[in-house]
Design an enzyme around this catalytic site. Structure first.
Site, PDB file in Angstrom:
ATOM      1  CE1 TYR A 246     -48.040  25.056 -26.298  1.00 60.30           C
ATOM      2  CE2 TYR A 246     -47.419  26.426 -24.434  1.00 60.30           C
ATOM      3  CZ  TYR A 246     -47.130  25.407 -25.323  1.00 60.30           C
ATOM      4  OH  TYR A 246     -45.928  24.741 -25.223  1.00 60.30           O
TER       5      TYR A 246
HETATM    6  O1  LIG Z   1     -42.223  28.183 -21.789  1.00 59.62           O
HETATM    7  C1  LIG Z   1     -43.190  27.852 -22.446  1.00 59.62           C
HETATM    8  O2  LIG Z   1     -43.927  26.956 -22.111  1.00 59.62           O
HETATM    9  C2  LIG Z   1     -43.545  28.595 -23.687  1.00 59.62           C
HETATM   10  O3  LIG Z   1     -42.372  29.314 -24.113  1.00 59.62           O
HETATM   11  C3  LIG Z   1     -42.575  30.103 -25.236  1.00 59.62           C
HETATM   12  O4  LIG Z   1     -43.562  31.089 -24.981  1.00 59.62           O
HETATM   13  P1  LIG Z   1     -43.106  32.529 -24.512  1.00 59.62           P
HETATM   14  O5  LIG Z   1     -42.391  32.468 -23.210  1.00 59.62           O
HETATM   15  O6  LIG Z   1     -44.297  33.392 -24.613  1.00 59.62           O
HETATM   16  O7  LIG Z   1     -41.979  32.871 -25.612  1.00 59.62           O
HETATM   17  P2  LIG Z   1     -41.899  34.022 -26.696  1.00 59.62           P
HETATM   18  O8  LIG Z   1     -43.051  33.966 -27.591  1.00 59.62           O
HETATM   19  O9  LIG Z   1     -40.558  33.929 -27.292  1.00 59.62           O
HETATM   20  O10 LIG Z   1     -42.001  35.344 -25.821  1.00 59.62           O
HETATM   21  C4  LIG Z   1     -40.984  35.661 -24.886  1.00 59.62           C
HETATM   22  C5  LIG Z   1     -41.276  36.988 -24.257  1.00 59.62           C
HETATM   23  O11 LIG Z   1     -41.240  38.010 -25.239  1.00 59.62           O
HETATM   24  C6  LIG Z   1     -42.417  38.772 -25.204  1.00 59.62           C
HETATM   25  N1  LIG Z   1     -42.719  39.209 -26.567  1.00 59.62           N
HETATM   26  C7  LIG Z   1     -43.063  38.332 -27.510  1.00 59.62           C
HETATM   27  C8  LIG Z   1     -43.315  38.724 -28.801  1.00 59.62           C
HETATM   28  C9  LIG Z   1     -43.221  40.096 -29.110  1.00 59.62           C
HETATM   29  O12 LIG Z   1     -43.434  40.538 -30.247  1.00 59.62           O
HETATM   30  N2  LIG Z   1     -42.892  40.961 -28.124  1.00 59.62           N
HETATM   31  C10 LIG Z   1     -42.623  40.567 -26.850  1.00 59.62           C
HETATM   32  O13 LIG Z   1     -42.311  41.388 -25.995  1.00 59.62           O
HETATM   33  C11 LIG Z   1     -43.476  37.873 -24.624  1.00 59.62           C
HETATM   34  O14 LIG Z   1     -44.494  38.630 -24.036  1.00 59.62           O
HETATM   35  C12 LIG Z   1     -42.655  37.079 -23.626  1.00 59.62           C
HETATM   36  O15 LIG Z   1     -42.585  37.775 -22.436  1.00 59.62           O
HETATM   37  C13 LIG Z   1     -43.028  29.258 -26.407  1.00 59.62           C
HETATM   38  O16 LIG Z   1     -43.303  30.091 -27.519  1.00 59.62           O
HETATM   39  C14 LIG Z   1     -44.227  28.441 -26.072  1.00 59.62           C
HETATM   40  O17 LIG Z   1     -44.492  27.567 -27.141  1.00 59.62           O
HETATM   41  C15 LIG Z   1     -44.033  27.680 -24.782  1.00 59.62           C
HETATM   42  O18 LIG Z   1     -43.169  26.615 -24.996  1.00 59.62           O
END
Ligand SMILES: O=C(O)[C@H]1O[C@H](OP(=O)(O)OP(=O)(O)OC[C@H]2O[C@@H](n3ccc(=O)[nH]c3=O)[C@H](O)[C@@H]2O)[C@H](O)[C@@H](O)[C@H]1O
Length: 437
Positions: A246
């Site tokens: 991504y």
């Molecule tokens: O800023 C971005 O560019 C991206 O932001 C977002 O990605 P992320 O920051 O990864 O958000 P998100 O999935 O909510 O996970 C948040 C936290 O929860 C943790 N996480 C997640 C799932 C889970 O089951 N458990 C968990 O601990 C996980 O490890 C993480 O630490 C958008 O989805 C992406 O499309 C893109 O826009």
């Protein structure tokens, strides 16, 4: 006796060998004719079947083509009128914006905000099933209630894009259509290439050829900072260590848009969004799926980094992101090209749109528990190596200086608004709330 023996011999071994030959020859002849006749019949049958199959296939393709033509989700006079009306600004000096991904989270919010101040907005969305399309349809209904029309189509459809630019002289394109989600790239890598690379190029080609060329503001991502350790992340930092496909496609998008800026004079603004959350959000994101699971009494999985360090994100509330998007549109200079040729240097900008206040994932969960008045069943597991980064933290000085961007909603207040929306949309007790992610 002798005669009997001869007769028997004759019977067993006929005395006239020629006769046998002749009869055999006749028999063989008959067999040959029969065989030839059956071969030629078979041949004719085969020809008949081939002809039948061919005509069936061409009939099918005719039916397919015509059904595509007759059931196409776009085209026709009524459709063109809807496109024109939606894209027409209702205030003097209003802008006319094509919003891709308009039925998405950020797209629907930006579309409504633009429309409310009198700008023309036309939405485009392919309503794919990455997450529950009924949520996207509900957003479309919401947009329609504001008078915003969303065309059902894909940014990879060059004919559709050409048609839209033919009908409307868009001043701006807000490009938010993308394959989102960091971890899903492990499952479906090609969808990222399809939407974030091929789709982006198809859109840029349409913008390049449009007259006038629109200014483009588009969604990059905080994930381009990848494994960088220097915090807070600044736009001038290197971004060559992506941790997910991504992130790699978003980084590629920044380079691709630079190329179109350089060659064709397209005005480009790339916005690096930091984990955007809020009402009408994306069900695949942690805050959303945690809320659903907590309400349904199901466990949630919380990832932890190396040495049990909590992961942290610079969670940014949707209203702040919308303000950043609109400020970007308002400060975007015109593209300089026409007829597919550059006439002068065009603007190329990249901004962080974050909250500058990272919060750990366990703190996010505590805040949700407080708003939901329910305890989460937590499973703490080590972060799987599938694209996540340990932390994000935006330096927003550049956006503050040049866009007047000033985020004003902290995570606690933003989650309160999200939970209120979630409960009104899905209800407390509905067991299938947000199930079809
Ligand atoms: O800023 C971005 O560019 C991206 O932001 C977002 O990605 P992320 O920051 O990864 O958000 P998100 O999935 O909510 O996970 C948040 C936290 O929860 C943790 N996480 C997640 C799932 C889970 O089951 N458990 C968990 O601990 C996980 O490890 C993480 O630490 C958008 O989805 C992406 O499309 C893109 O826009």
């Amino acid at each position: 006796m002798e005669k009997k023996m001869r007769d028997l011999e004759d019977e067993l071994f006929p005395s006239t060998p020629g006769k046998v030959k002749i009869e055999r020859a006749h028999a063989m002849n008959r067999q040959f004719h029969r065989c030839f006749a059956s071969t030629s019949t078979m041949f004719l049958w085969a020809l008949f079947l081939i002809a039948l199959t061919a005509s069936y296939l061409s009939f099918q393709s005719f039916v397919d083509t015509s059904s595509k033509y007759f059931t196409a989700s776009w085209g026709g006079l009524h459709w063109e009128r809807q496109v024109r009306a939606s894209a027409l600004p209702r205030r003097s000096n209003g802008i006319s914006v094509l919003v891709t991904g308009a039925a998405g989270f950020v797209g629907s919010h930006v579309s409504i905000a633009l429309h409310k101040r009198g700008d023309g907005v036309l939405g485009l969305d392919n309503f794919n099933s990455y997450y529950d399309p009924s949520l996207k349809k509900a957003r479309k209904t919401l947009l329609a209630s504001h008078g915003i029309f969303v065309v059902e189509g894909d940014v990879n459809d060059a004919r559709l894009l050409a048609k839209l630019f033919d009908i409307v002289p868009f001043s701006h394109v807000m490009h938010l259509a993308a394959q989102a989600g960091v971890r899903y790239a492990i499952e479906n890598p090609n969808s990222y290439v399809h939407s974030n690379i091929a789709g982006l190029v198809t859109l840029l080609e349409a913008c390049k050829a449009a007259d006038p060329q629109p200014a483009i503001v588009w969604a990059s991502s905080s994930s381009v900072y990848g494994l960088n350790e220097k915090v807070p992340f600044s736009e001038s930092d290197t971004t060559d260590r992506p941790a997910s496909l991504y992130a790699a496609t978003k980084k590629a998008g920044e380079e691709i848009t630079h190329t179109y800026n350089h060659i064709y004079g397209l005005s480009i603004t790339g916005l690096r969004f930091f984990t955007v959350y809020g009402p009408w959000g994306r069900p695949d994101m942690a805050y959303f799926s945690f809320t659903r699971n907590i309400l349904q009494g199901k466990p949630i999985t919380i990832y932890r980094g190396k040495d049990r360090v909590d992961l942290a994100r610079d969670f940014t509330f949707i209203d702040d992101i919308v303000k950043g998007c609109i400020a970007s549109l308002d400060t975007a200079e015109k593209s300089t090209g026409s007829g597919g040729k550059k006439r002068g240097q065009a603007q190329y900008r990249i901004y962080n749109l974050g909250n500058t206040s990272p919060v750990t994932v366990p703190t996010l969960v505590s805040l949700l528990e407080r708003h939901l008045k329910m305890k989460a069943k937590k499973n703490m597991v080590e972060m799987p190596g599938n694209g996540d980064v340990p932390f994000t933290h935006a330096n927003i000085s550049l956006a503050r200086r040049e866009l007047g961007y000033k985020p004003s909603t902290n995570l606690e207040a933003g989650l309160k608004k999200f939970v209120k929306w979630y409960l009104s949309y899905y209800g407390y007790g509905r067991s299938n709330a947000g199930k079809n992610l």
